[in-house]
Structure formats: C-alpha cells, structure tokens
Design an enzyme around this catalytic site. Structure first.
Site, mmCIF file in Angstrom:
data_model
loop_
_atom_site.group_PDB
_atom_site.id
_atom_site.type_symbol
_atom_site.label_atom_id
_atom_site.label_comp_id
_atom_site.label_asym_id
_atom_site.label_seq_id
_atom_site.Cartn_x
_atom_site.Cartn_y
_atom_site.Cartn_z
ATOM 1 C CE LYS A 178 7.867 4.901 -10.619
ATOM 2 N NZ LYS A 178 7.223 3.682 -11.086
ATOM 3 C CD GLU A 253 1.895 4.674 6.055
ATOM 4 O OE1 GLU A 253 2.319 3.662 6.670
ATOM 5 O OE2 GLU A 253 1.570 5.713 6.638
ATOM 6 C CB CYS A 287 2.907 -2.946 4.347
ATOM 7 S SG CYS A 287 1.386 -2.043 4.280
ATOM 8 C CD GLU A 385 7.792 -5.496 4.284
ATOM 9 O OE1 GLU A 385 8.513 -4.720 3.638
ATOM 10 O OE2 GLU A 385 6.622 -5.237 4.611
HETATM 11 N N1 NDP Z 1 4.793 -1.242 2.332
HETATM 12 C C1 NDP Z 1 4.332 -1.855 1.270
HETATM 13 O O1 NDP Z 1 3.140 -1.933 1.094
HETATM 14 C C2 NDP Z 1 5.258 -2.392 0.279
HETATM 15 C C3 NDP Z 1 6.488 -2.880 0.645
HETATM 16 N N2 NDP Z 1 7.314 -3.372 -0.289
HETATM 17 C C4 NDP Z 1 8.600 -3.948 0.147
HETATM 18 O O2 NDP Z 1 9.582 -3.607 -0.781
HETATM 19 C C5 NDP Z 1 10.188 -4.765 -1.350
HETATM 20 C C6 NDP Z 1 10.573 -4.472 -2.771
HETATM 21 O O3 NDP Z 1 9.434 -4.136 -3.551
HETATM 22 P P1 NDP Z 1 9.543 -3.035 -4.676
HETATM 23 O O4 NDP Z 1 8.413 -3.094 -5.583
HETATM 24 O O5 NDP Z 1 10.882 -3.117 -5.285
HETATM 25 O O6 NDP Z 1 9.359 -1.708 -3.790
HETATM 26 P P2 NDP Z 1 9.922 -0.265 -4.121
HETATM 27 O O7 NDP Z 1 9.962 0.497 -2.860
HETATM 28 O O8 NDP Z 1 11.131 -0.379 -4.931
HETATM 29 O O9 NDP Z 1 8.785 0.331 -5.092
HETATM 30 C C7 NDP Z 1 7.705 1.141 -4.704
HETATM 31 C C8 NDP Z 1 7.532 2.301 -5.687
HETATM 32 O O10 NDP Z 1 8.669 3.167 -5.613
HETATM 33 C C9 NDP Z 1 9.259 3.323 -6.903
HETATM 34 N N3 NDP Z 1 10.696 3.535 -6.760
HETATM 35 C C10 NDP Z 1 11.703 2.646 -6.872
HETATM 36 N N4 NDP Z 1 12.897 3.244 -6.703
HETATM 37 C C11 NDP Z 1 12.652 4.544 -6.474
HETATM 38 C C12 NDP Z 1 13.472 5.672 -6.204
HETATM 39 N N5 NDP Z 1 14.787 5.589 -6.142
HETATM 40 N N6 NDP Z 1 12.872 6.877 -5.999
HETATM 41 C C13 NDP Z 1 11.527 6.993 -6.035
HETATM 42 N N7 NDP Z 1 10.703 5.960 -6.306
HETATM 43 C C14 NDP Z 1 11.246 4.745 -6.516
HETATM 44 C C15 NDP Z 1 8.894 2.037 -7.605
HETATM 45 O O11 NDP Z 1 9.062 2.137 -8.989
HETATM 46 P P3 NDP Z 1 9.265 0.809 -9.923
HETATM 47 O O12 NDP Z 1 8.067 0.752 -10.700
HETATM 48 O O13 NDP Z 1 10.459 1.049 -10.743
HETATM 49 O O14 NDP Z 1 9.436 -0.334 -9.012
HETATM 50 C C16 NDP Z 1 7.461 1.865 -7.144
HETATM 51 O O15 NDP Z 1 6.599 2.724 -7.849
HETATM 52 C C17 NDP Z 1 9.123 -5.836 -1.151
HETATM 53 O O16 NDP Z 1 9.657 -7.101 -1.154
HETATM 54 C C18 NDP Z 1 8.557 -5.452 0.175
HETATM 55 O O17 NDP Z 1 9.380 -5.924 1.202
HETATM 56 C C19 NDP Z 1 6.951 -3.374 -1.611
HETATM 57 C C20 NDP Z 1 5.751 -2.912 -2.040
HETATM 58 C C21 NDP Z 1 4.782 -2.419 -1.097
HETATM 59 O O1 AKG Z 2 -3.979 -4.471 4.828
HETATM 60 C C1 AKG Z 2 -4.433 -3.705 3.969
HETATM 61 O O2 AKG Z 2 -5.603 -3.759 3.581
HETATM 62 C C2 AKG Z 2 -3.575 -2.639 3.363
HETATM 63 C C3 AKG Z 2 -2.166 -3.025 3.391
HETATM 64 C C4 AKG Z 2 -1.293 -2.045 2.741
HETATM 65 O O3 AKG Z 2 -1.528 -0.881 2.778
HETATM 66 C C5 AKG Z 2 -0.104 -2.485 2.032
HETATM 67 O O4 AKG Z 2 0.193 -3.658 2.020
HETATM 68 O O5 AKG Z 2 0.555 -1.625 1.454
#
Ligand code: NDP
Ligand code: AKG
Length: 482
Positions: A178, A253, A287, A385
């Site tokens: 997904k 992660e 991240c 973040e």
């Molecule tokens: N560690 C990282 O690399 C990341 C961190 N983030 C952080 O998260 C913030 C918000 O970003 P966002 O895209 O909303 O991140 P989310 O954690 O909401 O989304 C990540 C994934 O999880 C899905 N998801 C959302 N809600 C649920 C749930 N209840 N159960 C299971 N899966 C779910 C999302 O689906 P859907 O398609 O509906 O969004 C998407 O596929 C960013 O501003 C950042 O701070 C975001 C992305 C990556």
């Molecule tokens: O720094 C990278 O290349 C990977 C970072 C990462 O995994 C993320 O932002 O989710």
C-alpha cells in the site's frame, strides 16, 4: 516533452490489474497543483481482503521456489526499472516534486537495491553451530514470515518500497503493498516492473487507497504475518500496536530531528555544503534530513555567514526545470505544515535570517529555504520534525554541550559531526544517541548494503536494509540432525 501519460491505475491483485469498479482520485503535481499526473483507486476493505487472500494462497509455492530463482526475477525487475528510468523519474518529479536529477538517482538506486537482493538469492541462509552431542549436526535455517504488508510514504516513492519489497520477496514472502496516496502513480509503475519480471500470480499485490482504510486494514488483518512501515511517528505507533496486539512481526521507520554539530576544529566549507545538501535536498523531506545545526561559539558567526551566502543562492522551482535546485513541498498538507512551523519559529522568538517565502498556493507549493538563528532547545522548531526546508541554528560553547543538545530530542535517527579532532570524533561516536552516526558527512543519504534505522522514537529498535533485512523478513529455525 512529458513522458508521463495521464493514466488511471487500478489495483494489481493475483497477477492482474483489476478493472476499476471503485472511486478514483487524481494525483496532482505540487509544482502546478491543477495539473493531474494520473489517477489511482480509493479501494475499500473488500479489495484489501482479496489482495491478502491472493498473497496467502501464493505463499506456499513461492516459499518452495529455489531462492536463486526468486533472485532471478528481481534481476529482471531491475533491468525493467532501469529501462524506464526517465519515464519513472519524470512521474516522480511531477507527482511529489523532487528535482528530476534526484528522481533519476533514486530510480537508479531502486534498480541497484533490486540487484543487491537478487544476489541474496545465492548467499548463505544459515550457520552450522557445534552441538554438545558429538553425533549430531546442528544448524540454522531461515523461513519466510508468510504474507508481508508494506506501507510506504511519498518521500522516496521508488527506493523505500523497493528496499522493503525486494528482501521480502527474495526471502520467500508474498507481499501486499500500500503506497502513499501522494505517490501512488509512481508506485504503480514500480509494481508494473516487478509484475513484468515474472512474479507468479498473487506473490505481489498492490492496493491503493487511504491509510486509515487500507493501511490500517493491513496492520489489523489476521492473515498478514509481518508489517513494514515508513512514515510518521503517530501512524507508526498505531501500526505497531495493531501488529503487536495480534502477534504479527513489525518494523517501523519513523521520524528524525537530525543534528549536525560544527566544532571549532571543523572544515567550515565542507560543513556548509553538507548542511545544505543534507538539510535542503528533496526540499528537506527526508527522515534523515539535517534539521538542527549546533555550532560552537568560536565559529558560529563565520559558519552562519558562509551558510547564508549559499542558501540565498538556491534556486527554487519546478523540479523538471534544469535550473531548479530545490522543488516544491510534496503536497498541500506538507506546504501548510512547513509554513506553520516557520510562523511558530518566529512567534517563539527565533530570528528568521532568510527564506520562508511562498507564492500563492495555486501556483505551486513552494517555500524558499529558511534559516533560523538563535534557536533555543525548548522551541517547537528545535523539537518537532518539520519535514521541510528549514534549518535551525543553535549556539553552544563546548563539544560536550553540543552532544548534550544533539541528544535532547525524542528521536535518534541520524547525526553528524564536523571536526578534524580525533578525540571529538571518538566522544561523538560513543555518546550520540542515533542509529546513523556520520563524521564529516551529511546526515542524509543511506547506503543500500548497510543497516538503516534509529534509536529512541525513530524506529521500532529494528533495522532494515543490508544484512538487517534478513533478520526482519525471515524467522530462524534451529535444526538438529542425528
Ligand atoms: N520517516 C519518514 O521517512 C517520513 C516521515 N513522515 C512524517 O510524517 C508527516 C506526515 O506525513 P504523512 O504522509 O501524512 O505520513 P503518514 O505516516 O501519514 O503516511 C505514511 C503511510 O502510512 C499510511 N497511513 C496513514 N494513516 C494510516 C493508518 N492509520 N494506518 C496505517 N497506515 C496509515 C499513509 O497512507 P496515505 O496514503 O493515506 O497517506 C502512507 O502510506 C511528515 O510531515 C513527516 O514529518 C512522512 C513521510 C515519511
Ligand atoms: O536519506 C536517505 O537516503 C533515506 C531517507 C529515508 O529513508 C527517508 O527519508 O524515509
């Protein structure tokens, strides 16, 4: 010329792209929010059940296939991804905004990850361990988990799904994937490459839709044996709890608030370039992005001036344009979140030295890179973040104070120090609370063959990629033969 044809993607289940009976949604270009990149399906739980059932039915035969044969399919997928690199990179840029060279680099990385795990197909999967019984042979072997749910974010729409799906598949699991809605069209193209490479029906299933329906449904599904997730901390925690509650294996992660320490012994020009690259590439949406820059007093002002001179020169624009160094925020919600953090920074008394400018939203979700001065540890911009192009400069007297400030966060993903002093490097390596420890190198950027993950609230204390992937995607069997 654009190569991305505005196409509607349905779900890929049991070896076939489904005809679309469900509602579809447009994926929009953050550089021109009225422009449609493609359409994806807002699936419901019945579709999810169908996908999980297909994965469950396929798991026995897939597990029984020889591991090198599974690896061969990944080699084919790598070649297909590489063949479509320009088209897929363009879709990525248009769908989530990162610049085209970065998108191309990421797609290439996707092919390299596939090849790395394809090679795993030929590597050892266990150890011989001496038994106390002289007539026995004892060894370990590995079994796949079964059906693995893969839930991914939009910031690395090719690399993250691939670094989760490739090991899952090569070690014999079947997958229900997904992707994030913001990058669902790019994700569909990755699935096309894997499908065309010859995965048997049901081994990989792709279901798009909202996280609260499909993501949650996957984490709660009784027939899903493992869940791997990258995204926000809040969502990650919910997934972890759902998986734990029903005894499934999980790996999360999540966020980072990554510090870079610049000491009085640092090469300042190298540090400036690394802070810019680590903090602002991909519009700060990693991240591992540099978020806090902790600078020793003696070099604070010189570092700041050198940094500002370069940040002010950064060209922000449509990632498809050759002269754009930084693209827009990936979506309206990211744009709103980043701009509200910038406002909060100002309200709480930090000095905005440059950036933070926007244009009307309908013309693109652009925010120019922002540098804040005099940021104190208790301010929101030093704690949460932001996931955007915002750097917080913090002044400290000593390297000990710098490390203490760096550790003053709930996160622990990546951390860097810039120094030429070996003692400082050693103390940092020892005392820093982070899974990725970088010396004279930017905080972002991970290598596919090395373990990746964080401490504290950044991860579920597990690692992914490299050898670590095997630990998550398999279970060990200890065998004794007499
Ligand atoms: N560690 C990282 O690399 C990341 C961190 N983030 C952080 O998260 C913030 C918000 O970003 P966002 O895209 O909303 O991140 P989310 O954690 O909401 O989304 C990540 C994934 O999880 C899905 N998801 C959302 N809600 C649920 C749930 N209840 N159960 C299971 N899966 C779910 C999302 O689906 P859907 O398609 O509906 O969004 C998407 O596929 C960013 O501003 C950042 O701070 C975001 C992305 C990556
Ligand atoms: O720094 C990278 O290349 C990977 C970072 C990462 O995994 C993320 O932002 O989710």
């Amino acid at each position: 010329m654009t190569m991305t044809v505005e196409q509607t993607y349905s779900n890929y289940i049991n070896g076939a792209w489904k005809t679309n009976a469900e509602e579809t949604k447009a994926s929009l270009n953050p550089a021109r929010p009225r422009e449609v990149v493609g359409y994806y399906t807002m699936s419901g739980t019945r579709t999810l059940d169908e996908a999980v059932e297909a994965a469950a039915s396929a798991k026995r035969n897939w597990r029984k296939m020889a591991q090198p044969a599974r690896g061969d399919i990944l080699y084919k997928a790598a070649a297909l991804l590489e063949k479509r690199i320009e088209e897929i990179a363009e879709t990525m840029t248009r769908e989530m905004g990162k610049t085209y060279p970065e998108a191309k680099g990421e797609t290439m990385r996707g092919a390299q990850i596939l090849r790395y795990y394809a090679g795993e197909g030929m590597r050892q999967s266990g150890d011989v361990i001496p038994s106390t019984d002289k007539d026995a042979l004892m060894f370990t072997n590995r079994s796949p988990l079964g059906v693995v749910g893969v839930i991914t974010p939009w910031n690395f729409p090719v690399a993250i799904p691939v670094w989760k799906m490739a090991p899952a598949l090569v070690y014999g699991n079947t997958v229900v994937f997904k992707p994030a809605q913001e990058s669902a069209v790019t994700a569909a193209k990755v699935v096309e490459c894997l499908a065309e490479a010859g995965l048997p029906d049901g081994v990989l299933n792709f279901v798009t839709g909202s996280g609260s329906v499909i993501g949650r449904g996957l984490s709660e599904h009784p027939d899903v044996n493992g869940i791997t997730f990258t995204g926000s901390e809040q969502v990650g925690r919910g997934i972890g709890q759902a998986a734990l509650g029903r005894g499934a294996k999980y790996q999360l992660e999540m966020g980072g608030k990554n510090p870079v320490i610049v000491t009085e012994d640092a090469d300042l020009d190298t540090a400036v370039d690394a802070v810019i690259s680590g903090g602002l590439k991909s519009t700060g949406q990693k991240c591992t992005a540099t978020s806090r820059v902790i600078i020793q007093n003696g070099v604070y002002d010189t570092f700041k001036e050198k940094l500002l001179a370069k940040v002010r020169d950064i060209k922000v624009g449509d990632g498809m344009k050759e002269d754009s160094w930084m693209g827009p925020c990936a979506s309206e919600s990211q744009f709103k979140s980043v701009t509200s953090y910038i406002e909060k920074g100002k309200e709480e008394g930090a000095d905005l030295l440059c950036g933070g400018e926007t244009i009307p939203e309908e013309e693109g979700y652009y925010v120019t890179p922002a540098v804040f001065d005099n940021v104190e540890p208790e301010m929101t911009i030093a704690r949460e973040e932001i996931f955007g192009p915002v750097l917080a400069l913090m002044r400290v007297e000593t390297v000990e104070e710098a490390i203490e400030t760096a550790n003053d966060t709930e996160y622990g993903l990546s951390a860097s120090i810039f120094t030429t002093n070996i003692q400082e490097f050693l103390s940092f390596m020892d005392d820093i609370e982070a899974g990725l420890v970088r010396i004279n190198a930017e905080s972002a950027g991970v290598e596919l063959q090395a373990p990746f993950g964080g401490m504290k609230n950044s991860s579920s204390h597990s690692r992914e990629q490299g050898e670590a992937a095997k630990e998550f995607f398999t279970s060990i069997k200890t065998v004794l033969v007499k």
